[in-house]
Write a protein that holds these residues in place. Sequence first.
Motif, PDB file in Angstrom:
ATOM      1  N   ALA A   1       0.616  -1.011  -0.376  1.00  0.00           N
ATOM      2  CA  ALA A   1      -0.019   0.297   0.031  1.00  0.00           C
ATOM      3  C   ALA A   1       0.893   1.725  -0.175  1.00  0.00           C
ATOM      4  CB  ALA A   1      -0.821  -0.270   0.881  1.00  0.00           C
ATOM      5  N   TYR A   2       1.905   1.537   0.946  1.00  0.00           N
ATOM      6  CA  TYR A   2       2.775   2.527   0.945  1.00  0.00           C
ATOM      7  C   TYR A   2       3.688   2.638  -0.302  1.00  0.00           C
ATOM      8  CZ  TYR A   2       6.994   0.022   2.155  1.00  0.00           C
ATOM      9  OH  TYR A   2       8.339  -0.571   2.335  1.00  0.00           O
ATOM     10  N   GLU A   3       3.643   1.518  -0.516  1.00  0.00           N
ATOM     11  CA  GLU A   3       5.008   2.056  -1.753  1.00  0.00           C
ATOM     12  C   GLU A   3       3.556   2.116  -3.372  1.00  0.00           C
ATOM     13  OE1 GLU A   3       6.821  -2.331  -2.114  1.00  0.00           O
ATOM     14  OE2 GLU A   3       8.564  -1.316  -0.291  1.00  0.00           O
ATOM     15  N   ALA A   4       2.585   1.955  -3.218  1.00  0.00           N
ATOM     16  CA  ALA A   4       1.891   1.867  -4.751  1.00  0.00           C
ATOM     17  C   ALA A   4       1.689   3.772  -4.259  1.00  0.00           C
ATOM     18  CB  ALA A   4       0.633   1.351  -4.566  1.00  0.00           C
ATOM     19  N   ILE A   5       1.143   4.180  -2.944  1.00  0.00           N
ATOM     20  CA  ILE A   5       0.796   5.777  -2.941  1.00  0.00           C
ATOM     21  C   ILE A   5       2.059   6.169  -2.818  1.00  0.00           C
ATOM     22  CG2 ILE A   5       0.311   7.598  -0.773  1.00  0.00           C
ATOM     23  CD1 ILE A   5      -1.291   4.085   0.186  1.00  0.00           C
ATOM     24  N   LEU A   6       3.020   6.208  -3.057  1.00  0.00           N
ATOM     25  CA  LEU A   6       4.061   6.832  -3.579  1.00  0.00           C
ATOM     26  C   LEU A   6       4.651   6.853  -4.617  1.00  0.00           C
ATOM     27  CD1 LEU A   6       6.774   5.747  -0.587  1.00  0.00           C
ATOM     28  CD2 LEU A   6       4.959   8.396  -0.542  1.00  0.00           C
ATOM     29  N   ARG A   7       4.179   5.587  -5.704  1.00  0.00           N
ATOM     30  CA  ARG A   7       4.579   5.880  -6.763  1.00  0.00           C
ATOM     31  C   ARG A   7       3.800   6.390  -7.471  1.00  0.00           C
ATOM     32  NH1 ARG A   7       4.664   1.031  -7.096  1.00  0.00           N
ATOM     33  NH2 ARG A   7       1.793   0.107  -7.905  1.00  0.00           N
ATOM     34  N   VAL A   8       2.828   6.599  -7.080  1.00  0.00           N
ATOM     35  CA  VAL A   8       0.992   7.222  -7.696  1.00  0.00           C
ATOM     36  C   VAL A   8       1.449   8.445  -7.219  1.00  0.00           C
ATOM     37  CG1 VAL A   8      -0.796   7.320  -7.868  1.00  0.00           C
ATOM     38  CG2 VAL A   8      -0.560   5.343  -7.783  1.00  0.00           C
ATOM     39  N   ALA A   9       1.792   9.446  -6.571  1.00  0.00           N
ATOM     40  CA  ALA A   9       1.710  10.416  -5.933  1.00  0.00           C
ATOM     41  C   ALA A   9       3.392  10.909  -7.024  1.00  0.00           C
ATOM     42  CB  ALA A   9       2.238   9.949  -4.687  1.00  0.00           C
ATOM     43  N   ARG A  10       4.388  10.379  -6.903  1.00  0.00           N
ATOM     44  CA  ARG A  10       5.640  10.703  -7.646  1.00  0.00           C
ATOM     45  C   ARG A  10       4.951  10.205  -9.474  1.00  0.00           C
ATOM     46  NH1 ARG A  10       8.149   7.570  -5.383  1.00  0.00           N
ATOM     47  NH2 ARG A  10       8.101   6.102  -6.580  1.00  0.00           N
TER      48      ARG A  10
END
Length: 142
Positions: free
Chosen positions: A92-101
Amino acid sequence: MYNKILLPVDLNHKQSWDKALPTALNLCQTYQASLHIVTVVPDFGMPLVGGFFPREYADQAKKTISDGLKAFVAEHVPKGVKVQRIVADGKAYEAILRVARKLDVDLIVMASHKRKRLEDYLLGTNALRVVQQSKRSVMIIR
């Protein structure tokens, strides 16, 4: 001040959006910002585990979640708000950060709720990791 706001939601847990969604909508309406709602399909963690599921399982899961996210947006987001629905996969946190970037968002608005582990008591594991690792502003809603 904000042009793009990212809101991570878990469609199966109302506490992930119950308070964060109204805050994100208010900010979108105040700044005429676009809202990008992301939900994450968790990975299986190990290839060995993934081997027990049919090949089409991940695609079916993403389609089901995508349909659920579409219904969620139709029910909870006012017509005047420009919104994008995103289904990501992974932790979850990796996907959130990836999408934000990838989207180059200005702000991540996300809920936090209590967890059982002592170090996660104040924030929760995903919110804590997003706050620690994000290069964007993060607003945590309790």
